[in-house]
Motif scaffolding. Sequence first.
Motif, PDB file in Angstrom:
ATOM      1  N   GLU A  50       0.826  -1.207   0.000  1.00 32.41           N
ATOM      2  CA  GLU A  50       0.000   0.000   0.000  1.00 32.41           C
ATOM      3  C   GLU A  50       0.866   1.265   0.000  1.00 32.41           C
ATOM      4  O   GLU A  50       0.642   2.162  -0.822  1.00 32.41           O
ATOM      5  CB  GLU A  50      -0.970  -0.035   1.193  1.00 32.41           C
ATOM      6  N   PRO A  51       1.909   1.341   0.878  1.00 34.97           N
ATOM      7  CA  PRO A  51       2.756   2.544   0.833  1.00 34.97           C
ATOM      8  C   PRO A  51       3.414   2.787  -0.526  1.00 34.97           C
ATOM      9  O   PRO A  51       3.646   3.929  -0.911  1.00 34.97           O
ATOM     10  CB  PRO A  51       3.833   2.266   1.890  1.00 34.97           C
ATOM     11  N   MET A  52       3.700   1.740  -1.282  1.00 40.84           N
ATOM     12  CA  MET A  52       4.354   1.936  -2.577  1.00 40.84           C
ATOM     13  C   MET A  52       3.416   2.528  -3.618  1.00 40.84           C
ATOM     14  O   MET A  52       3.861   2.969  -4.692  1.00 40.84           O
ATOM     15  CB  MET A  52       4.967   0.624  -3.075  1.00 40.84           C
TER      16      MET A  52
ATOM     17  N   LYS B 195       5.338  -7.109 -13.960  1.00 39.37           N
ATOM     18  CA  LYS B 195       3.897  -7.337 -13.857  1.00 39.37           C
ATOM     19  C   LYS B 195       3.424  -7.277 -12.412  1.00 39.37           C
ATOM     20  O   LYS B 195       2.320  -6.807 -12.127  1.00 39.37           O
ATOM     21  CB  LYS B 195       3.554  -8.687 -14.512  1.00 39.37           C
ATOM     22  N   MET B 196       4.287  -7.721 -11.505  1.00 43.39           N
ATOM     23  CA  MET B 196       3.919  -7.633 -10.087  1.00 43.39           C
ATOM     24  C   MET B 196       3.771  -6.161  -9.675  1.00 43.39           C
ATOM     25  O   MET B 196       2.832  -5.787  -8.955  1.00 43.39           O
ATOM     26  CB  MET B 196       4.992  -8.318  -9.229  1.00 43.39           C
ATOM     27  N   ASN B 197       4.701  -5.317 -10.145  1.00 47.21           N
ATOM     28  CA  ASN B 197       4.607  -3.888  -9.818  1.00 47.21           C
ATOM     29  C   ASN B 197       3.336  -3.271 -10.400  1.00 47.21           C
ATOM     30  O   ASN B 197       2.687  -2.430  -9.768  1.00 47.21           O
ATOM     31  CB  ASN B 197       5.832  -3.136 -10.361  1.00 47.21           C
ATOM     32  N   VAL B 198       3.007  -3.704 -11.620  1.00 44.26           N
ATOM     33  CA  VAL B 198       1.796  -3.172 -12.274  1.00 44.26           C
ATOM     34  C   VAL B 198       0.550  -3.634 -11.510  1.00 44.26           C
ATOM     35  O   VAL B 198      -0.362  -2.837 -11.247  1.00 44.26           O
ATOM     36  CB  VAL B 198       1.736  -3.635 -13.746  1.00 44.26           C
ATOM     37  N   ALA B 199       0.512  -4.922 -11.144  1.00 43.94           N
ATOM     38  CA  ALA B 199      -0.659  -5.451 -10.420  1.00 43.94           C
ATOM     39  C   ALA B 199      -0.830  -4.708  -9.099  1.00 43.94           C
ATOM     40  O   ALA B 199      -1.952  -4.336  -8.721  1.00 43.94           O
ATOM     41  CB  ALA B 199      -0.481  -6.949 -10.172  1.00 43.94           C
ATOM     42  N   ARG B 200       0.274  -4.442  -8.407  1.00 45.70           N
ATOM     43  CA  ARG B 200       0.189  -3.712  -7.129  1.00 45.70           C
ATOM     44  C   ARG B 200      -0.338  -2.283  -7.361  1.00 45.70           C
ATOM     45  O   ARG B 200      -1.188  -1.792  -6.622  1.00 45.70           O
ATOM     46  CB  ARG B 200       1.580  -3.696  -6.470  1.00 45.70           C
ATOM     47  N   ALA B 201       0.143  -1.631  -8.440  1.00 47.37           N
ATOM     48  CA  ALA B 201      -0.346  -0.272  -8.741  1.00 47.37           C
ATOM     49  C   ALA B 201      -1.832  -0.302  -9.088  1.00 47.37           C
ATOM     50  O   ALA B 201      -2.603   0.576  -8.667  1.00 47.37           O
ATOM     51  CB  ALA B 201       0.473   0.335  -9.886  1.00 47.37           C
ATOM     52  N   MET B 202      -2.242  -1.315  -9.841  1.00 46.99           N
ATOM     53  CA  MET B 202      -3.674  -1.429 -10.178  1.00 46.99           C
ATOM     54  C   MET B 202      -4.504  -1.603  -8.910  1.00 46.99           C
ATOM     55  O   MET B 202      -5.563  -0.993  -8.763  1.00 46.99           O
ATOM     56  CB  MET B 202      -3.895  -2.634 -11.103  1.00 46.99           C
ATOM     57  N   GLY B 203      -4.020  -2.434  -8.002  1.00 48.01           N
ATOM     58  CA  GLY B 203      -4.741  -2.636  -6.738  1.00 48.01           C
ATOM     59  C   GLY B 203      -4.871  -1.324  -5.978  1.00 48.01           C
ATOM     60  O   GLY B 203      -5.960  -0.968  -5.504  1.00 48.01           O
ATOM     61  N   ASN B 204      -3.791  -0.576  -5.901  1.00 49.17           N
ATOM     62  CA  ASN B 204      -3.824   0.685  -5.156  1.00 49.17           C
ATOM     63  C   ASN B 204      -4.656   1.755  -5.849  1.00 49.17           C
ATOM     64  O   ASN B 204      -5.060   2.725  -5.222  1.00 49.17           O
ATOM     65  CB  ASN B 204      -2.401   1.187  -4.927  1.00 49.17           C
ATOM     66  N   SER B 205      -4.903   1.570  -7.162  1.00 46.94           N
ATOM     67  CA  SER B 205      -5.756   2.552  -7.861  1.00 46.94           C
ATOM     68  C   SER B 205      -7.204   2.415  -7.402  1.00 46.94           C
ATOM     69  O   SER B 205      -8.004   3.317  -7.624  1.00 46.94           O
ATOM     70  CB  SER B 205      -5.666   2.342  -9.369  1.00 46.94           C
ATOM     71  N   ARG B 206      -7.581   1.271  -6.844  1.00 47.57           N
ATOM     72  CA  ARG B 206      -8.956   0.929  -6.433  1.00 47.57           C
ATOM     73  C   ARG B 206      -9.930   1.010  -7.610  1.00 47.57           C
ATOM     74  O   ARG B 206     -11.139   1.179  -7.416  1.00 47.57           O
ATOM     75  CB  ARG B 206      -9.459   1.858  -5.293  1.00 47.57           C
TER      76      ARG B 206
ATOM     77  N   ALA C 101      -3.652 -11.511  -6.413  1.00 49.89           N
ATOM     78  CA  ALA C 101      -4.697 -11.802  -5.421  1.00 49.89           C
ATOM     79  C   ALA C 101      -4.863 -10.613  -4.475  1.00 49.89           C
ATOM     80  O   ALA C 101      -5.982 -10.170  -4.183  1.00 49.89           O
ATOM     81  CB  ALA C 101      -4.333 -13.067  -4.638  1.00 49.89           C
ATOM     82  N   TRP C 102      -3.725 -10.066  -4.025  1.00 57.53           N
ATOM     83  CA  TRP C 102      -3.775  -8.908  -3.123  1.00 57.53           C
ATOM     84  C   TRP C 102      -4.504  -7.741  -3.799  1.00 57.53           C
ATOM     85  O   TRP C 102      -5.341  -7.061  -3.183  1.00 57.53           O
ATOM     86  CB  TRP C 102      -2.345  -8.511  -2.727  1.00 57.53           C
ATOM     87  N   ALA C 103      -4.154  -7.511  -5.087  1.00 53.77           N
ATOM     88  CA  ALA C 103      -4.743  -6.370  -5.807  1.00 53.77           C
ATOM     89  C   ALA C 103      -6.259  -6.536  -5.939  1.00 53.77           C
ATOM     90  O   ALA C 103      -7.025  -5.583  -5.780  1.00 53.77           O
ATOM     91  CB  ALA C 103      -4.081  -6.234  -7.178  1.00 53.77           C
TER      92      ALA C 103
END
Length: 381
Positions: A228-230, A301-312, A337-339
């Motif tokens: 989340e902080p990233m 792709k992991m970085n992208v998935a995390r950014a997508m998750g944080n975009s809500r 899964a997290w995203a």
Amino acid sequence: MSLLTRNDIIEKALELGFEDVGFTTAEPFDAQFGYLRDHQDEYGWTEKVGLGLMAGTDPKAVMPSAKSIVVLLEGYFREAFPSALEGHFGRCYLDDDRVTKDALALRIKAFRSFLRENGIDSKVPFNLPHRAAAMRAGMGTLGKNALLYSCRAALESSWVLPLTVVVDKEFAPDTPAGGLGCPEWCRNVCVAACPTKALKGNGSIDPRKCISFMTYFGKEITPRELREPMGLYVYGCDRCQNVCPRNLPWLSRERPVNARVEGKAKDFDLRALLHMDAARFKSRVWPHMFYLSPSNLWKWKMNVARAMGNSRDDSYVPDLIRAWDENDDTRLRGVIAWALGRIGGKKAKDALGRFLAGSVGDVQEEILAALGSVQESTRTA
Ligand code: SF4
Ligand code: SF4
């Protein structure tokens, strides 16, 4: 013997589009060497990946005939970047030609040709302490975000990249600047704003905690507490520069959009990155952002998935589901899964339920944690 003067060199560098020019001696950077030696826990990895920062603290080890260092300042944010890109990528990477060698590299080449035609041999090593050299050449001071702030160029901002040209002719050095140049009233805004607590508050940084480092050098799945902080950054991070009052005059100016970068923006769209294959990565992405090799596609792709998750943004849910089916890397699947859990909603929850049936180990744990957060977000919706 070369008759070139300092003024000739300054004139040529400015004519080639560099923002500022300074001169310093070829003496070793002993303080930098001592800092690296005493902080091996933070910087030991730089030797392992071949950056050679310790060797670079002695210009004569790089070029035995070294007599002076000419420092050039390149402004990497003279034009605006599309805002969709600025939200996900550090600005200094957006128009990087270290692979394509078709922009800044040509100007450096022209500068070195000019020196050579005038009897001066030069080297442009990547591993000299560029910021320390610029400060010793009187061109800038340090910010508490560990970045160089220009004394004269780019409205005294940090949107500058120092480049060192080691030469075999002695030039009178400039009076060193250096030290922290932050106003007292700032109250360490950058330190407070750094989401991963990488800044120490005295102008130094623990690079291992910086988002920039983690997005390209991090080796494993991004730890859950950092996802989340990233935030929305996929590669690099500009947060500590964006919040800095020393950068506000530059940030507040209108400027035309960089056409080179605008032209490749569609290749850096989050959906395109999440679904790219190795061929597309090699031809469209790697030439511009090359710290990650094709074998690390999962990390992009992991970085992208995390950014997508944080975009809500729930419009990303179908893409995340598709990416799960396209990839079997467990680190990537864990963050997908997290995203989905972070975005929430019925579609995301149903997908997580389907994924759970065939998963074991760490991925299974990630899915269960994600299902927990989906239930929470649907309860509060
Ligand atoms: S670039 Fe980002 S993560 Fe790194 S120190 Fe600055 S704010 Fe922190
Ligand atoms: S935010 Fe404040 S403390 Fe940080 S670099 Fe800028 S002026 Fe210095």
